[in-house]
Design an enzyme around this catalytic site. Structure first.
Site, PDB file in Angstrom:
ATOM      1  N   ASP A 197     -30.927   5.094  -1.282  1.00  0.00           N
ATOM      2  CA  ASP A 197     -30.537   3.713  -1.542  1.00  0.00           C
ATOM      3  C   ASP A 197     -29.888   3.756  -2.921  1.00  0.00           C
ATOM      4  OD1 ASP A 197     -30.446   1.088  -2.581  1.00  0.00           O
ATOM      5  OD2 ASP A 197     -31.875   0.468  -1.061  1.00  0.00           O
ATOM      6  N   HIS A 198     -28.580   3.538  -2.972  1.00  0.00           N
ATOM      7  CA  HIS A 198     -27.890   3.802  -4.243  1.00  0.00           C
ATOM      8  C   HIS A 198     -28.341   2.873  -5.372  1.00  0.00           C
ATOM      9  CE1 HIS A 198     -25.129   0.527  -3.075  1.00  0.00           C
ATOM     10  NE2 HIS A 198     -24.799   0.461  -4.342  1.00  0.00           N
ATOM     11  N   HIS A 260     -31.307  -2.880  -0.738  1.00  0.00           N
ATOM     12  CA  HIS A 260     -31.057  -3.073  -2.169  1.00  0.00           C
ATOM     13  C   HIS A 260     -31.920  -4.179  -2.806  1.00  0.00           C
ATOM     14  CE1 HIS A 260     -27.952  -0.442  -1.024  1.00  0.00           C
ATOM     15  NE2 HIS A 260     -27.015  -1.319  -0.755  1.00  0.00           N
TER      16      HIS A 260
END
Ligand code: BG6
Length: 511
Positions: A197-198, A260
């Protein structure tokens, strides 16, 4: 300014990773060119790639090593976060080999295995392997199955490590996420999986943990006795652009919330982990996500707002109606904006609402968490000219300002008692000089050193989907009913204001 600061706490040791092969599926694709290779370049520039290293680019329709290297070099020139130093690029690209393999063709995976073993012997990588699935999500399970069948992922006690890195989206609802987890866990053990998950690659997001647990003063007030509510906002200016076909099947809720926004929520709301390690931190994050109160259909509709953008102008650029976007159905009811009210069922957060909102084609780009503290009793100021106290917020800014600020009341100079709200600000850029980065360097480095603290565990992923599933179900049933429209360039669906107003609250005004 920095001289006065106490010494920084170093959270990751900057050791070189073990020798390894870095095998990329989707080597000819956008993600590899835009993020993976530029990140490897930055790691090489920082001296953080292993001494013995090779990159294998897997393409379904093979290409020569030179062609792949040329294409990656072009990508690097376009997407590198700093001017490309040819010597560094050459060192990295010389390690690249292209292999043709297709999960539909088992023999190609067997052939790939022997090619990888030869490379491992030549490069002396010791057999450690990292498989990076930079592919569309429908390829995750087929590739993993073939890697498992061909023995490429099998770890032996005391032998080399074999890891699987999976990009998002991880499932499209609770059932599909569970099915994908079950499929992968038949092939590898949880410790081998790195679900990206960036948002966890962002410094300010990682800093939430440090802010809360490396400072003694926040924890005593971090609960329902002192916090009135929490707001999490991820506003984007960009419309859907050329991603119509992906986005129309996905929508704002699936695209942003269980991943996010829930990363932000879980870091803000989790209990203190016993240790700063992957097991303890990920367990606490999973626990708090699992404590998000389940909502029945009526509650889900009442506690959610969904909107879709109409055409407008953002910074001089015309954005068409969402429904007129390429690859979007003309009668689409997909939401491009969502606002939710959630409750967390535990001792710390009982009665403290968490309001979340995110959307596309908005007038502003910002990502922030606003923690609103309870109002001080006003009684003391009753007989003074003061008629209102400013609100107390602790703001965690992720974008565009990376930093933390605290809003509090102060006396306006002068003989009469007058009070005004002021802000105490910390901005990262005032204290630390960070090299420009893609945001993926830490994540890729951590995969290579085997630290999965910044990656999603199966239970967290499922708890996230579990919490949003009632909204998905309720909206599916409601169809177009309840879908609001907002103009591109505006603040989003009007119902989002109502969601807070009926609780006597409002979204934090921009400072
Ligand atoms: C991606 C979503 O995961 O995150 C995109 O698919 C979104 O739709 C992006 O734009 C937002 O990331 P960031 O880092 O720009 O906030």
């Amino acid at each position: 300014m920095t001289d006065a600061l106490p010494q920084q706490t170093q959270l990751t040791s900057q050791k070189k990773p073990d020798p390894c092969s870095f095998v990329i599926f989707g080597a000819t694709g956008d993600l590899t060119h835009r993020l993976v290779i530029p990140s490897l370049y930055n790691l090489e520039a920082a001296g953080l790639l292993p001494d013995k290293f090779c990159v294998v680019g897997v393409a379904r329709n093979g290409m020569s090593n030179d062609d792949l290297r040329d294409s990656l070099m072009q990508g690097l020139r376009q997407f590198a976060t700093r001017p490309v130093d040819d010597a560094i690029a050459k060192r990295l690209l010389e390690c690249v080999t292209c292999i043709e393999a297709d999960p539909k063709d088992a023999a190609s995976f067997d052939a790939m295995r022997s090619q990888i073993e030869k490379l491992e012997a030549a490069r002396k990588t010791g057999g450690n392997r990292l498989f990076y699935l930079a592919t569309p999500p429908n390829a995750f399970a087929p590739i993993a199955r073939e890697l498992g069948r061909s023995g490429l992922l099998k770890e032996e006690e005391g032998g080399p490590w074999h890891r699987l890195v999976v990009e998002k989206p991880f499932g499209t609802d609770l059932a599909s996420a569970k099915a994908l987890n079950a499929e992968l866990l038949k092939i590898v053990d949880e410790h081998q999986i790195y679900r990206i998950d960036h948002y966890l690659g962002k410094e300010t997001v990682q800093n939430i943990l440090v802010l809360r647990f490396a400072n003694g003063m926040f924890e005593p007030i971090w609960n329902r006795n002192h916090i009135d509510h929490v707001q999490i906002t991820v506003d984007e200016k960009l419309g859907v652009g050329h991603r119509g076909s992906f986005y129309d099947a996905t929508g704002a809720l699936r695209d942003m919330v269980p991943n996010h926004l829930f990363q932000l929520l879980s870091l803000v709301a989790m209990e203190p982990p016993a240790r700063f390690d992957a097991q303890a931190v990920r367990s606490e994050k999973a626990e708090v996500l699992a404590a998000i109160q389940s909502q029945n259909e009526e509650e889900a509709l009442r506690n959610s707002v969904r909107g879709q953008y109409l055409g407008g102008t953002i910074e001089g650029v015309e954005i068409p109606d969402y429904r007129k976007t390429e690859d979007v159905r003309p009668d689409s009811t997909t939401e491009t904006y969502v606002a939710l009210k959630l409750a967390i069922d535990n001792w710390r957060w009982a009665g403290v609402p968490f309001y979340l909102r995110t959307g596309k084609a908005l007038g502003i780009k910002r990502t922030e968490v606003a923690i609103k503290f309870k109002q001080a009793p006003f009684a003391m100021f009753m007989n003074t000219p003061v008629d209102v106290l400013a609100e107390n917020y602790l703001m965690i800014g992720v974008e565009p300002t990376e930093g933390i600020s605290l809003q509090f009341n102060t006396k306006v100079p002068g003989p009469a008692i007058r009070i005004s709200g002021v802000e105490m600000k910390f901005r990262y850029k005032d204290y630390f000089k960070a090299e420009p980065s893609t945001g993926y360097e830490t994540l890729i480095y951590d995969c290579m050193i085997g630290d999965n603290i910044l990656f999603q565990r199966a239970d967290s992923v499922e708890a996230g989907w579990q919490a949003v599933q009632p909204f998905l179900d309720a909206w599916k049933k409601a169809g177009a009913k309840g879908l609001e429209f907002y103009k591109a360039g505006s603040e989003g669906a009007p119902g989002a204001d109502e969601l807070l107003k009926r609780d006597g609250r409002h979204w934090r005004k921009l400072g």
